[in-house]
Write an enzyme that holds these catalytic residues in place. Sequence first.
Site, PDB file in Angstrom:
ATOM      1  N   PRO A   2      89.931  55.780  27.841  1.00 50.37           N
ATOM      2  CA  PRO A   2      89.666  55.084  27.136  1.00 50.37           C
ATOM      3  C   PRO A   2      91.683  54.923  26.995  1.00 50.37           C
ATOM      4  CG  PRO A   2      89.152  56.406  25.922  1.00 50.37           C
ATOM      5  CD  PRO A   2      89.778  57.071  26.772  1.00 50.37           C
ATOM      6  N   GLU A   3      92.042  53.898  27.615  1.00 49.70           N
ATOM      7  CA  GLU A   3      93.147  52.877  27.872  1.00 49.70           C
ATOM      8  C   GLU A   3      93.260  52.237  26.622  1.00 49.70           C
ATOM      9  OE1 GLU A   3      95.157  53.469  31.092  1.00 49.70           O
ATOM     10  OE2 GLU A   3      94.280  54.682  32.061  1.00 49.70           O
ATOM     11  N   HIS A  94      75.662  65.998  22.929  1.00 48.00           N
ATOM     12  CA  HIS A  94      77.231  65.328  22.803  1.00 48.00           C
ATOM     13  C   HIS A  94      77.816  64.420  21.728  1.00 48.00           C
ATOM     14  CE1 HIS A  94      78.104  68.220  26.241  1.00 48.00           C
ATOM     15  NE2 HIS A  94      77.142  67.237  27.026  1.00 48.00           N
ATOM     16  N   ARG A 113      84.305  66.134  25.945  1.00 46.62           N
ATOM     17  CA  ARG A 113      84.888  67.116  26.218  1.00 46.62           C
ATOM     18  C   ARG A 113      85.690  67.462  24.480  1.00 46.62           C
ATOM     19  NH1 ARG A 113      88.587  65.664  30.928  1.00 46.62           N
ATOM     20  NH2 ARG A 113      90.049  67.700  30.531  1.00 46.62           N
ATOM     21  N   ARG A 152     117.755  55.462  29.048  1.00 47.96           N
ATOM     22  CA  ARG A 152     116.751  55.880  29.362  1.00 47.96           C
ATOM     23  C   ARG A 152     116.962  57.021  31.233  1.00 47.96           C
ATOM     24  NH1 ARG A 152     113.273  59.077  26.559  1.00 47.96           N
ATOM     25  NH2 ARG A 152     111.972  57.175  24.649  1.00 47.96           N
TER      26      ARG A 152
END
Length: 280
Positions: A2-3, A94, A113, A152
């Site tokens: 997920p983003e 899970h 995970r 940067r």
Amino acid sequence: MPELPEVETVVRDLCAARLVGRRITGVRVRWPATIADLSPEQFKRRVVGRTIRAIRRRAKFILWELDQGRVLAVHLRMTGRFEVIADNRTAGKHVHVVLLLDDGRRLWFHDTRKFGRFYLLQDPAPLLARLGPEPLANDFTARRLAEALAGRRRAIKPLLLDQSVVAGLGNIYVDETLWAARIHPLCAAHTLSPAQIRALHRAMRRVLRQGVRNGGTTLGSGQTNFHSPVGGAGRNADQLKVFRRTGRPCPRCGGTIERMQVAQRSTHLCRRCQPQEITR
DNA sequence: AAGAATGTTACATG
DNA sequence: ACATGTAACATTCT
């Protein structure tokens, strides 16, 4: 998994499922490490009886605003996934956290995970303090992006992955953004021209908005892939131009998409569209 | 069947 | 202070 677009899809889905206003009547924690900083017992004691007042997103966090001023901040990390359950199925192996609701439904937190985390807080500000600007906010202008990148010297890809620079992008949407902006992932940020920063800004917003519009990106068909809480797969995978398309033709110039390692992440690009500037 | 996987952080080193 | 690199978390998918 997920983003920003996937987390936004989850939040919208949870709201559409009418979870706001529900009271949490029970909690089961089957993998204690999912709960940050508290024992499962402490977590349960503080959550049971609370009413869900609002569900919002900040960066990749899902913020459950509860009554009594408590906030449950959830980060899905790689494989975290909520599912709203309205029947009496039994949870698979899970499912690590179950919230029982006053209307008889349950909320499952799946996480193959086990990297996902629940933070139960009085004040989420410290958790969110180091996050950079929301790239889809109205006030996120090209100028603000320029400010975030100013001075940067790092390569642009690791900077865009850094949540303190801009919040919400991950590996998929960074590769897609850089392709759309025709910028090489190793390009040092301070060498980008104003025109390139404008292109990057426009590309980032276009790519993220498209992801949200399509309900997120679901890659492949495995259990660990993104699904929204009422079970839907995202429809954005078809729109990806470079991500996991190694060896296939660039949709813009016909060149071959290549894969390389950048910042320990697999990175996809078209060298013809995204030439590496000479940096010194 | 080894290697990779949508994320983040702690730690080490330069 | 900045930058980069590695390992760790734990399991599944290709």
